[in-house]
Design a protein around this motif. Structure first.
Motif, PDB file in Angstrom:
ATOM      1  N   ARG A 149      38.954  44.388  43.334  1.00  0.00           N
ATOM      2  CA  ARG A 149      38.105  44.000  42.201  1.00  0.00           C
ATOM      3  C   ARG A 149      36.646  43.858  42.617  1.00  0.00           C
ATOM      4  NH1 ARG A 149      36.139  39.398  39.587  1.00  0.00           N
ATOM      5  NH2 ARG A 149      36.797  38.054  41.309  1.00  0.00           N
ATOM      6  N   THR A 150      36.388  43.133  43.706  1.00  0.00           N
ATOM      7  CA  THR A 150      35.001  42.868  44.073  1.00  0.00           C
ATOM      8  C   THR A 150      34.301  44.103  44.633  1.00  0.00           C
ATOM      9  OG1 THR A 150      35.685  42.062  46.258  1.00  0.00           O
ATOM     10  CG2 THR A 150      35.461  40.435  44.490  1.00  0.00           C
TER      11      THR A 150
ATOM     12  N   ARG B 247      34.957  47.095  43.493  1.00  0.00           N
ATOM     13  CA  ARG B 247      35.006  48.042  42.381  1.00  0.00           C
ATOM     14  C   ARG B 247      35.676  49.352  42.806  1.00  0.00           C
ATOM     15  NH1 ARG B 247      32.487  46.652  37.820  1.00  0.00           N
ATOM     16  NH2 ARG B 247      32.371  48.819  37.114  1.00  0.00           N
TER      17      ARG B 247
ATOM     18  N   ALA C 246      37.960  51.715  41.771  1.00  0.00           N
ATOM     19  CA  ALA C 246      38.513  52.010  40.453  1.00  0.00           C
ATOM     20  C   ALA C 246      39.385  53.253  40.429  1.00  0.00           C
ATOM     21  CB  ALA C 246      37.377  52.177  39.434  1.00  0.00           C
TER      22      ALA C 246
ATOM     23  N   ASP D 105      37.764  56.225  45.572  1.00  0.00           N
ATOM     24  CA  ASP D 105      36.978  55.093  46.056  1.00  0.00           C
ATOM     25  C   ASP D 105      37.545  54.496  47.339  1.00  0.00           C
ATOM     26  OD1 ASP D 105      35.283  55.337  43.869  1.00  0.00           O
ATOM     27  OD2 ASP D 105      36.443  53.939  42.651  1.00  0.00           O
TER      28      ASP D 105
ATOM     29  N   LYS E 212      38.166  40.691  31.567  1.00  0.00           N
ATOM     30  CA  LYS E 212      36.892  41.080  32.171  1.00  0.00           C
ATOM     31  C   LYS E 212      36.220  42.101  31.277  1.00  0.00           C
ATOM     32  CE  LYS E 212      36.640  44.233  35.333  1.00  0.00           C
ATOM     33  NZ  LYS E 212      36.743  45.044  36.568  1.00  0.00           N
TER      34      LYS E 212
ATOM     35  N   ASP F 295      33.116  48.759  30.233  1.00  0.00           N
ATOM     36  CA  ASP F 295      34.509  48.733  30.669  1.00  0.00           C
ATOM     37  C   ASP F 295      35.071  47.341  30.445  1.00  0.00           C
ATOM     38  OD1 ASP F 295      34.720  47.320  33.636  1.00  0.00           O
ATOM     39  OD2 ASP F 295      32.772  48.253  33.296  1.00  0.00           O
TER      40      ASP F 295
ATOM     41  N   ASN G 219      26.653  49.433  49.079  1.00  0.00           N
ATOM     42  CA  ASN G 219      27.036  48.773  47.835  1.00  0.00           C
ATOM     43  C   ASN G 219      26.830  47.273  47.979  1.00  0.00           C
ATOM     44  OD1 ASN G 219      28.135  51.361  47.058  1.00  0.00           O
ATOM     45  ND2 ASN G 219      29.994  50.830  48.176  1.00  0.00           N
TER      46      ASN G 219
ATOM     47  N   ARG H  39      27.267  43.179  45.765  1.00  0.00           N
ATOM     48  CA  ARG H  39      27.719  42.383  44.624  1.00  0.00           C
ATOM     49  C   ARG H  39      27.296  40.936  44.826  1.00  0.00           C
ATOM     50  NH1 ARG H  39      32.373  39.424  42.652  1.00  0.00           N
ATOM     51  NH2 ARG H  39      32.994  40.098  40.556  1.00  0.00           N
TER      52      ARG H  39
ATOM     53  N   TRP I 190      26.379  43.897  40.172  1.00  0.00           N
ATOM     54  CA  TRP I 190      26.863  44.806  41.199  1.00  0.00           C
ATOM     55  C   TRP I 190      26.043  46.095  41.204  1.00  0.00           C
ATOM     56  CZ3 TRP I 190      28.310  49.589  39.501  1.00  0.00           C
ATOM     57  CH2 TRP I 190      28.627  49.706  38.142  1.00  0.00           C
TER      58      TRP I 190
ATOM     59  N   ARG J 187      26.264  50.184  43.236  1.00  0.00           N
ATOM     60  CA  ARG J 187      26.912  51.116  44.151  1.00  0.00           C
ATOM     61  C   ARG J 187      25.964  52.275  44.451  1.00  0.00           C
ATOM     62  NH1 ARG J 187      32.272  50.676  44.919  1.00  0.00           N
ATOM     63  NH2 ARG J 187      32.537  52.928  45.223  1.00  0.00           N
TER      64      ARG J 187
ATOM     65  N   GLU K 242      29.066  42.137  34.993  1.00  0.00           N
ATOM     66  CA  GLU K 242      30.389  41.906  34.450  1.00  0.00           C
ATOM     67  C   GLU K 242      30.653  40.409  34.334  1.00  0.00           C
ATOM     68  OE1 GLU K 242      32.924  43.898  37.263  1.00  0.00           O
ATOM     69  OE2 GLU K 242      33.264  42.066  38.410  1.00  0.00           O
TER      70      GLU K 242
END
Length: 760
Positions: A74-75, A77, A79, A83, A183, A193, A703, A705, A720, A722, A755
């Motif tokens: 999650r942290t 990302r 997805a 990734d 979320k 999203d 990246n 966050r 966040w 990237r 988010e």
């Protein structure tokens, strides 16, 4: 779609919430911080993994495993499948077509082919269900429990045989307590999203978990100067409209019986990405290579294709593309898992069914013309059944069972072109249609045992017998006939089969607490197959042979309290008959011809080194270094003999993944976290021919966050970003220089957003 289930329950009964978190958390290499986030109150000595089909403390497992926990996914990302390459060294995942057909390469071993009918060299498992086709690997992650990457051949433990490595994608499963998560986020490129999950305990020893996700992206990464009909006008390409959902029901009719049923689906009405065009002919001199190409480079300012088209755009995300670029997916997955425990025995049945269809548009030359544009219409149906028995006592831990799979891949690949008879280059190939129908059946028996031969010594043995049969029927029919000699309609109706025995042997030695030394010898094998691309010569359709790897590995896992964890592995692979995608010039027609074939052999030397540091409370530093030295034997093409020494495709000699996370309290309720991660990969060739025109340069990805959370109420807000430095590098490419074209696909540009989430 990437999702699924694994039902983690303590053998003694219902686990507490903290014990479930500890069981799901995995700490190794680049993921030490993730496990710490998932189970902050547990000591690392208590962390348990199930990657070897039984509960074991991670540092006691004699295997190289790297993983991401739910919180780490999650942290960071993470997805999609692609990734994962940003988080784990010695892993490369390229997309042959932007947004589709990922190719997973681990320790230099991967599938260098874009065919939906091919099988991956690295096994991809969704809740213990293997994905038979690369077409099934382009989905999105949501509500996951963890992702594991097991390096080296894994055939004695996992369902469908592969050459090497396994990637396990494991969904979060129903729990005993009520829980909810929601979320929502917004980012650049007009991207919204949202994700939600609800876990509800039901009467009568049952639990229900429902989850869903949507991605709505209003602008694509790519911008065309032309509308769909070819008239001037700015247009974005690459929008996304994705919906995913999953429902799971867990039942415990008795203390010894667990049942988990899952249904999930995906609907996508999105757009494909598009490649960058690069010309290879001199301006005004078609079929004469321009100076840059003769020197092994590209120069769009002074090079064009056979029609004189030049790419006047500096950015790889800008071009002159026409037509629509749909990417439509409809998929349903059904899975059932039954586990029965009695005494020292555990019996597990896993049944899976996948129904997948998609339609998408590929623009191979990336020019305004249509001569190399294709519409792919594909369907994949897959059924798998695995039945295994586990047994444990003071002498041995055994897992054995049987596996069966059936899959069918249907496809129509239609070329739609401009007025081909009036085009010289068009007449060289003709517009046409490729159709294929492949049915594969695979059956296996396997057993894996860990023998406790002394207090500090374990002997590992494993064996597997596999039978696989593949029936392929298909070829290319030219709708616009080609007048050239040697360019014909193609067709094949053939069956290939393979019976093989593979296995492993290893030794674990624990000289002291916190130190494990292990060595292993293992063999993996992947059956042969067929190429389903556009063909103009029957030789392109001839099946390629199976490939085999014999892997030698020595490793050390060491702990120094909770402050330092250091793991290192060295390995050597003896690679026989590697399957690879090659392009060559047909000596009769002079056209560029593509085919999947075999090289006689290859060898791989390498190392994985992982370090976790926890110098102060709240701060975790982790990093992983991957080193590779790969060499192919000589192989022949129509253009001549390629001498021995080429590097394997998609195998950077150096790769690094690192992460720093610092979490601290601002008030008794508010906690802040700052996280940054980095990925480095050295220059990489994309084909066995080591073509410099499609190679990737070395790159760094950065990246970050930043988050603020209220521990009592459960909300969190995060910013966040990237690819913060806007790094661009080649992900994949196609060299059609004999036709004046080299296309190259690039990574995603810089993305960022905000988010907000809530957890109960």
């Amino acid at each position: 779609m990437m999702g699924g289930f694994t039902h983690l329950r303590a053998a003694a009964g219902r686990a507490s919430k903290s014990a479930l978190l500890a069981s799901a958390a995995i700490v190794l290499g680049a993921t030490g911080a993730d496990a710490q986030e998932a189970a902050p109150d547990d000591d690392s000595d208590d962390i348990v993994v199930t990657a070897m089909k039984r509960e074991e403390r991670l540092q006691d497992v004699g295997a190289t495993i790297q993983a991401l926990s739910a919180e780490g996914i999650r942290t960071a990302r993470v997805a999609e499948l692609k990734d994962l390459a940003t988080q784990v060294p010695n892993v490369d995942i390229k997309e042959t077509v932007p947004g589709a057909l990922p190719t997973v390469t681990i320790r230099g071993i991967g599938l260098d082919d874009f065919s939906t009918v091919s099988s991956p060299a690295a096994g991809i498992y969704v809740d213990e269900i293997p994905l038979a086709s690369p077409g099934l690997m382009s989905g999105n992650f949501f509500d996951l429990g963890r992702v594991e990457i097991l390096k080296g051949p894994q055939g004695t433990l996992y369902g469908r045989n592969t050459t090497a490595d396994a990637v396990n994608i494991v969904a979060a499963t129903p729990g005993d307590d009520f829980a909810a998560f929601a979320k929502a986020g917004y980012g650049n490129f007009d991207t919204f999203d949202a994700e939600a999950m609800l876990n509800v305990p039901l009467p009568g020893r049952a639990q229900l978990r429902i989850g869903g996700k949507t991605i709505q992206q209003g602008r694509g990464y790519w911008t065309s100067s032309l509308r769909e009909d070819g008239t001037p006008g700015r247009r974005d390409i690459g929008t996304r409209d994705i919906w995913l959902g999953r429902i799971q029901l867990a039942l415990q009719p008795t203390d010894d019986l667990d049942i988990l049923l899952k249904a999930e689906g995906e609907r996508s009405r999105s757009e494909m990405g598009v490649p960058q065009f690069n010309g290879t002919y001199g301006i005004g001199t078609p079929f004469v290579p321009c100076a840059a190409v003769l020197q092994g480079g590209l120069d769009n300012a002074n090079c064009a294709d056979a029609y004189g088209y030049q790419n006047g755009h500096d950015s790889p995300y800008d071009g002159d593309w026409t037509g629509r670029f749909p990417y439509h997916v409809d998929q349903v997955n059904l899975t059932g898992k039954i586990r029965y425990s009695t005494g020292a025995f555990e019996i597990t049945s896993i049944t899976g069914y996948i129904d997948f269809s998609r339609l998408y548009h590929i623009d191979v030359d990336a020019t305004p013309l249509d001569q190399f544009d294709y519409i792919e219409d594909e369907d994949v149906r897959q059924f798998t059944q695995e039945l295994r028995v586990g047994y444990r006592d003071d002498l041995v831990d055994v897992v054995g069972g049987g596996f069966y799979s059936w899959d069918r891949v249907l496809g129509d690949n239609s070329n739609f072109s401009d007025d081909w008879p009036l085009l010289f280059l068009g007449a060289a190939s003709g517009s046409g249609k490729t159709s294929y129908d492949q049915v594969t059946r695979s059956a296996a028996l396997y057993a894996d045992a860990t023998w406790h031969i002394a207090d500090k010594v374990d002997l590992i043995t494993g064996i597997r017998f596999t039978h696989e049969r593949r029936h392929y029927e298909g070829g290319t029919t030219f709708i616009t006939p080609s007048p050239l000699v040697g360019v014909n309609n193609t067709f094949i109706d053939d069956v290939i089969s393979d019976d093989n025995v593979t296995g492993r042997v290893g030794l674990n030695f624990r000289p002291r607490d916190g130190l494990l030394l292990f060595a292993s010898l293992s063999r993996g094998r992947k059956s042969g197959g067929f190429f389903s691309g556009f063909t103009n010569n029957d030789n392109q359709l001839l099946p390629y042979r199976p490939e085999t790897i014999t892997a030698y590995e020595i490793s050390v896992k060491s702990e120094f309290g909770r402050a330092v964890t250091l793991n290192a592995s060295g390995f050597y692979y003896d690679y026989k008959d590697p399957q690879t995608f090659v392009r060559f010039v047909d000596p009769v027609t002079g056209l560029s011809v593509q085919k999947v074939g075999n090289v006689d052999s290859a060898r791989v030397f390498g190392a994985d080194i992982d370090l976790i540091l926890r110098p102060v409370s709240g701060l975790t530093l982790s990093g992983g270094l991957g080193l590779l030295d790969t060499r192919l034997s000589s192989f022949a093409t129509a253009a001549g003999i390629v001498p021995a020494g080429n590097r394997l495709p998609n195998a950077p000699s150096t790769s690094f993944s690192g992460k720093a996370r610092y979490e601290f309290g601002l008030t008794p309720r508010l906690r802040a976290a700052v996280q940054g991660d980095a990925r480095y990969a050295s220059s990489t060739f994309k084909e066995a021919s080591n073509d410099p025109l499609t190679a990737s340069k070395a790159y760094w990805l950065l990246n970050a966050r930043v988050s603020l959370a209220d521990e009592k109420s459960g909300w969190e807000i995060a910013l966040w970003g990237r690819n913060l430095t806007k790094e661009s590098y080649v992900v994949s490419g196609v060299n059609l220089a004999t036709l004046g074209i080299v296309n190259r696909n690039y990574n995603a540009p810089r993305t960022y957003g905000v988010e907000v989430s809530f957890r109960y």
